[in-house]
Motif scaffolding. Structure first.
Motif, PDB file in Angstrom:
ATOM      1  N   ASP A  11     -82.465 -33.922 -17.524  1.00  0.00           N
ATOM      2  CA  ASP A  11     -82.431 -34.319 -15.981  1.00  0.00           C
ATOM      3  C   ASP A  11     -82.475 -35.965 -15.653  1.00  0.00           C
ATOM      4  OD1 ASP A  11     -82.376 -34.111 -13.275  1.00  0.00           O
ATOM      5  OD2 ASP A  11     -84.543 -33.783 -13.073  1.00  0.00           O
ATOM      6  N   LEU A  12     -81.520 -36.653 -16.237  1.00  0.00           N
ATOM      7  CA  LEU A  12     -81.601 -37.959 -16.104  1.00  0.00           C
ATOM      8  C   LEU A  12     -80.279 -38.426 -15.405  1.00  0.00           C
ATOM      9  CD1 LEU A  12     -82.437 -38.846 -19.772  1.00  0.00           C
ATOM     10  CD2 LEU A  12     -83.881 -38.983 -17.968  1.00  0.00           C
ATOM     11  N   VAL A  13     -80.374 -39.539 -14.906  1.00  0.00           N
ATOM     12  CA  VAL A  13     -79.283 -40.146 -14.070  1.00  0.00           C
ATOM     13  C   VAL A  13     -78.532 -41.231 -14.830  1.00  0.00           C
ATOM     14  CG1 VAL A  13     -78.861 -41.481 -11.909  1.00  0.00           C
ATOM     15  CG2 VAL A  13     -80.638 -39.758 -12.042  1.00  0.00           C
ATOM     16  N   GLU A  14     -77.242 -41.173 -14.902  1.00  0.00           N
ATOM     17  CA  GLU A  14     -76.689 -42.236 -15.782  1.00  0.00           C
ATOM     18  C   GLU A  14     -76.348 -43.337 -14.663  1.00  0.00           C
ATOM     19  OE1 GLU A  14     -72.287 -43.134 -17.898  1.00  0.00           O
ATOM     20  OE2 GLU A  14     -73.082 -41.160 -17.634  1.00  0.00           O
ATOM     21  N   ILE A  15     -76.674 -44.818 -15.299  1.00  0.00           N
ATOM     22  CA  ILE A  15     -76.505 -45.871 -14.314  1.00  0.00           C
ATOM     23  C   ILE A  15     -75.131 -46.413 -14.690  1.00  0.00           C
ATOM     24  CG2 ILE A  15     -77.337 -48.313 -13.784  1.00  0.00           C
ATOM     25  CD1 ILE A  15     -79.415 -45.959 -13.405  1.00  0.00           C
ATOM     26  N   PRO A  16     -74.078 -46.635 -13.611  1.00  0.00           N
ATOM     27  CA  PRO A  16     -72.981 -47.319 -13.955  1.00  0.00           C
ATOM     28  C   PRO A  16     -72.824 -48.482 -14.212  1.00  0.00           C
ATOM     29  CG  PRO A  16     -73.144 -46.562 -11.570  1.00  0.00           C
ATOM     30  CD  PRO A  16     -74.500 -46.251 -12.236  1.00  0.00           C
ATOM     31  N   LEU A  17     -72.166 -48.984 -15.300  1.00  0.00           N
ATOM     32  CA  LEU A  17     -72.111 -50.423 -15.723  1.00  0.00           C
ATOM     33  C   LEU A  17     -70.645 -50.806 -15.421  1.00  0.00           C
ATOM     34  CD1 LEU A  17     -74.121 -49.742 -18.909  1.00  0.00           C
ATOM     35  CD2 LEU A  17     -75.218 -50.834 -16.789  1.00  0.00           C
ATOM     36  N   THR A  18     -70.600 -52.245 -15.240  1.00  0.00           N
ATOM     37  CA  THR A  18     -69.262 -52.822 -15.284  1.00  0.00           C
ATOM     38  C   THR A  18     -68.700 -53.121 -16.520  1.00  0.00           C
ATOM     39  OG1 THR A  18     -70.285 -55.025 -15.037  1.00  0.00           O
ATOM     40  CG2 THR A  18     -70.016 -54.182 -13.214  1.00  0.00           C
ATOM     41  N   GLU A  19     -69.741 -53.151 -17.552  1.00  0.00           N
ATOM     42  CA  GLU A  19     -69.020 -53.250 -18.985  1.00  0.00           C
ATOM     43  C   GLU A  19     -69.931 -51.974 -19.795  1.00  0.00           C
ATOM     44  OE1 GLU A  19     -66.850 -55.191 -20.231  1.00  0.00           O
ATOM     45  OE2 GLU A  19     -66.698 -56.659 -18.473  1.00  0.00           O
ATOM     46  N   THR A  20     -69.109 -51.722 -20.729  1.00  0.00           N
ATOM     47  CA  THR A  20     -69.939 -50.631 -21.701  1.00  0.00           C
ATOM     48  C   THR A  20     -69.949 -50.974 -23.310  1.00  0.00           C
ATOM     49  OG1 THR A  20     -67.901 -49.158 -21.923  1.00  0.00           O
ATOM     50  CG2 THR A  20     -69.275 -48.630 -20.052  1.00  0.00           C
ATOM     51  N   PRO A  21     -71.035 -50.686 -23.790  1.00  0.00           N
ATOM     52  CA  PRO A  21     -71.221 -50.905 -25.269  1.00  0.00           C
ATOM     53  C   PRO A  21     -70.154 -50.111 -25.826  1.00  0.00           C
ATOM     54  CG  PRO A  21     -73.203 -50.111 -24.399  1.00  0.00           C
ATOM     55  CD  PRO A  21     -72.100 -50.086 -23.223  1.00  0.00           C
ATOM     56  N   GLU A  22     -69.812 -50.819 -27.166  1.00  0.00           N
ATOM     57  CA  GLU A  22     -68.815 -50.173 -28.018  1.00  0.00           C
ATOM     58  C   GLU A  22     -69.093 -48.824 -28.411  1.00  0.00           C
ATOM     59  OE1 GLU A  22     -67.606 -52.770 -31.248  1.00  0.00           O
ATOM     60  OE2 GLU A  22     -66.913 -54.360 -29.817  1.00  0.00           O
ATOM     61  N   SER A  23     -68.353 -47.949 -28.723  1.00  0.00           N
ATOM     62  CA  SER A  23     -68.430 -46.614 -29.219  1.00  0.00           C
ATOM     63  C   SER A  23     -68.977 -46.772 -30.789  1.00  0.00           C
ATOM     64  CB  SER A  23     -67.478 -45.588 -29.025  1.00  0.00           C
ATOM     65  OG  SER A  23     -66.398 -46.181 -29.754  1.00  0.00           O
ATOM     66  N   PHE A  24     -69.328 -45.786 -31.403  1.00  0.00           N
ATOM     67  CA  PHE A  24     -69.847 -46.079 -32.894  1.00  0.00           C
ATOM     68  C   PHE A  24     -69.587 -44.491 -33.324  1.00  0.00           C
ATOM     69  CE2 PHE A  24     -73.577 -44.808 -30.211  1.00  0.00           C
ATOM     70  CZ  PHE A  24     -73.991 -44.137 -30.779  1.00  0.00           C
ATOM     71  N   ASP A  25     -69.537 -44.449 -34.778  1.00  0.00           N
ATOM     72  CA  ASP A  25     -69.268 -43.212 -35.517  1.00  0.00           C
ATOM     73  C   ASP A  25     -70.526 -42.716 -35.670  1.00  0.00           C
ATOM     74  OD1 ASP A  25     -66.535 -43.527 -35.351  1.00  0.00           O
ATOM     75  OD2 ASP A  25     -66.427 -44.409 -37.376  1.00  0.00           O
ATOM     76  N   VAL A  26     -70.373 -41.323 -36.050  1.00  0.00           N
ATOM     77  CA  VAL A  26     -71.352 -40.473 -36.547  1.00  0.00           C
ATOM     78  C   VAL A  26     -71.034 -39.681 -37.786  1.00  0.00           C
ATOM     79  CG1 VAL A  26     -73.003 -38.293 -36.416  1.00  0.00           C
ATOM     80  CG2 VAL A  26     -72.550 -40.069 -34.409  1.00  0.00           C
ATOM     81  N   ILE A  27     -71.695 -39.987 -38.997  1.00  0.00           N
ATOM     82  CA  ILE A  27     -70.906 -39.459 -40.302  1.00  0.00           C
ATOM     83  C   ILE A  27     -72.081 -38.663 -41.011  1.00  0.00           C
ATOM     84  CG2 ILE A  27     -69.765 -41.565 -40.351  1.00  0.00           C
ATOM     85  CD1 ILE A  27     -71.574 -42.653 -42.448  1.00  0.00           C
ATOM     86  N   ALA A  28     -71.288 -38.024 -42.140  1.00  0.00           N
ATOM     87  CA  ALA A  28     -72.215 -37.453 -43.123  1.00  0.00           C
ATOM     88  C   ALA A  28     -71.786 -37.892 -44.561  1.00  0.00           C
ATOM     89  CB  ALA A  28     -71.967 -35.990 -43.310  1.00  0.00           C
ATOM     90  N   ALA A  29     -72.657 -38.267 -45.266  1.00  0.00           N
ATOM     91  CA  ALA A  29     -72.885 -38.798 -46.553  1.00  0.00           C
ATOM     92  C   ALA A  29     -73.573 -38.188 -47.613  1.00  0.00           C
ATOM     93  CB  ALA A  29     -73.003 -40.251 -46.473  1.00  0.00           C
ATOM     94  N   TRP A  30     -72.798 -38.231 -48.961  1.00  0.00           N
ATOM     95  CA  TRP A  30     -73.459 -37.405 -49.962  1.00  0.00           C
ATOM     96  C   TRP A  30     -73.229 -38.545 -51.207  1.00  0.00           C
ATOM     97  CZ3 TRP A  30     -69.258 -36.025 -47.387  1.00  0.00           C
ATOM     98  CH2 TRP A  30     -68.150 -36.015 -48.052  1.00  0.00           C
ATOM     99  N   HIS A  31     -74.188 -38.226 -52.225  1.00  0.00           N
ATOM    100  CA  HIS A  31     -73.986 -39.101 -53.404  1.00  0.00           C
ATOM    101  C   HIS A  31     -72.653 -38.679 -54.259  1.00  0.00           C
ATOM    102  CE1 HIS A  31     -74.837 -40.841 -57.584  1.00  0.00           C
ATOM    103  NE2 HIS A  31     -75.579 -41.243 -56.930  1.00  0.00           N
ATOM    104  N   PRO A  32     -71.965 -39.513 -54.781  1.00  0.00           N
ATOM    105  CA  PRO A  32     -70.729 -39.434 -55.528  1.00  0.00           C
ATOM    106  C   PRO A  32     -70.642 -38.328 -56.689  1.00  0.00           C
ATOM    107  CG  PRO A  32     -71.116 -41.844 -55.513  1.00  0.00           C
ATOM    108  CD  PRO A  32     -72.273 -40.968 -55.078  1.00  0.00           C
ATOM    109  N   ARG A  33     -71.652 -38.078 -57.331  1.00  0.00           N
ATOM    110  CA  ARG A  33     -71.815 -37.083 -58.258  1.00  0.00           C
ATOM    111  C   ARG A  33     -71.754 -35.273 -57.519  1.00  0.00           C
ATOM    112  NH1 ARG A  33     -77.131 -38.761 -58.262  1.00  0.00           N
ATOM    113  NH2 ARG A  33     -78.727 -37.310 -57.870  1.00  0.00           N
ATOM    114  N   TYR A  34     -71.942 -35.359 -56.503  1.00  0.00           N
ATOM    115  CA  TYR A  34     -72.047 -34.144 -55.867  1.00  0.00           C
ATOM    116  C   TYR A  34     -70.687 -33.700 -55.331  1.00  0.00           C
ATOM    117  CZ  TYR A  34     -76.964 -33.556 -55.650  1.00  0.00           C
ATOM    118  OH  TYR A  34     -78.327 -33.457 -56.155  1.00  0.00           O
TER     119      TYR A  34
END
Length: 294
Positions: A255-278
């Motif tokens: 239950d939050l209100v979004e504040i409209p902005l004239t500029e918006t921050p850049e988007s970013f990735d969400v990733i999954a990673a693992w050790h190469p040996r797997y």
């Protein structure tokens, strides 16, 4: 008798479990053995490698430097054994063992609920450990086999690790419905000067990932509260006249209100990673295949 003749896979699995758990009773539970059996295997391992391997502490063990180095080779060897056995078939419904996921607070809210539901449904004998993501410890955890999969943001992951991009995300500016700023259309400068709450899970300070974006406009944020995780920020918003920049998917049901902005921050990735040996480990490949990718 050679050292190789005195070593078997069960002993290596005990060693791997002790490296992960640093506790004999927990390792025994994970492997379905008695604590006495674990102690016997450890005794044989110490004899084979001529090293204590683990030193007792108040509530468990601490691996010796030699054991920490050895764990990398042991983990790779067991992955290779698993791959050899599973060459002809891999059946998730019969898989036993423990799979460890390190995830940010955000990923625990947004990514893991669906993944864990699939794992429980399709692999009921597999046990899953979810641990908080700690950027300073991740590499050591991956190297020692204490973590199988990490879900976070690209900046948190070593470049040498294989990754899969799950989706793009973006920050939105939010406040509670009683915040004064919701009654106006603020400029970016007014947003920057408004009392702000940030989540700083890696290091407790008043610096956030949005600071650099604001600096492009010659602005500095008025950060008044630093919280250790994203999930607690909405509660603080509801008890204060303040704003926060939160990932959009983490606030869908709040239950939050979004504040409209004239500029918006850049988007970013969400990733999954693992050790190469797997890379060729059947269980690892299967778990990664269950992740929702957009």
């Amino acid at each position: 008798m050679s050292k190789l003749d005195r070593l078997d896979i069960k002993q290596l699995r005990v060693f791997q479990a002790l490296i992960r758990e640093e506790n004999a009773s927990k390792a025994a539970h994970q492997l379905g053995l008695t604590q006495q059996a674990v102690s016997e295997h450890l005794k044989k391992l110490r004899d084979v490698f001529d090293d204590r391997l683990f030193v007792r502490k108040t509530n468990g063990f601490v691996p010796t430097p030699f054991a920490q180095t050895l764990s990398v080779g042991v983990d790779k060897l067991l992955v290779d054994f698993n791959s050899l056995i599973a060459t002809t078939s891999f059946e998730p419904s019969t898989v036993k063992g423990t799979f460890v996921i390190a995830a940010t607070d955000y990923a625990q809210q947004v990514v893991l609920p669906k993944l864990i539901a699939k794992l429980r449904r399709e692999s009921p004998y597999l046990k899953v450990i979810v641990r908080d993501f700690e950027i300073d410890k991740l590499h050591d955890w991956m190297e020692s086999g204490k973590v199988n999969l990490a879900i976070a943001f690209p900046d948190y992951i070593p470049d040498s690790y294989p990754v899969v991009r799950l989706f793009k995300e973006s920050h939105v500016c939010v406040a509670s419905s009683h915040a004064a700023i919701t009654q106006s259309q603020p400029t970016l400068a007014e947003v920057a000067s408004y009392p702000t709450i940030i989540a700083s899970p890696s290091r407790p300070n008043f610096k956030g990932s949005i600071d650099t974006w604001f600096a492009q406009f010659g602005l500095k944020r008025n950060v008044v509260i630093s919280a250790p995780c994203f999930s607690i920020v909405p509660m603080y918003l509801n008890t204060t006249d303040s704003i926060a920049f939160l990932p959009s998917r983490a606030i869908n049901s709040l239950d939050l209100v979004e504040i409209p902005l004239t500029e918006t921050p850049e988007s970013f990735d969400v990733i999954a990673a693992w050790h190469p040996r797997y890379n060729e480990d059947p269980l690892q490949k299967w778990v990664v295949s269950l992740l929702d990718v957009e």
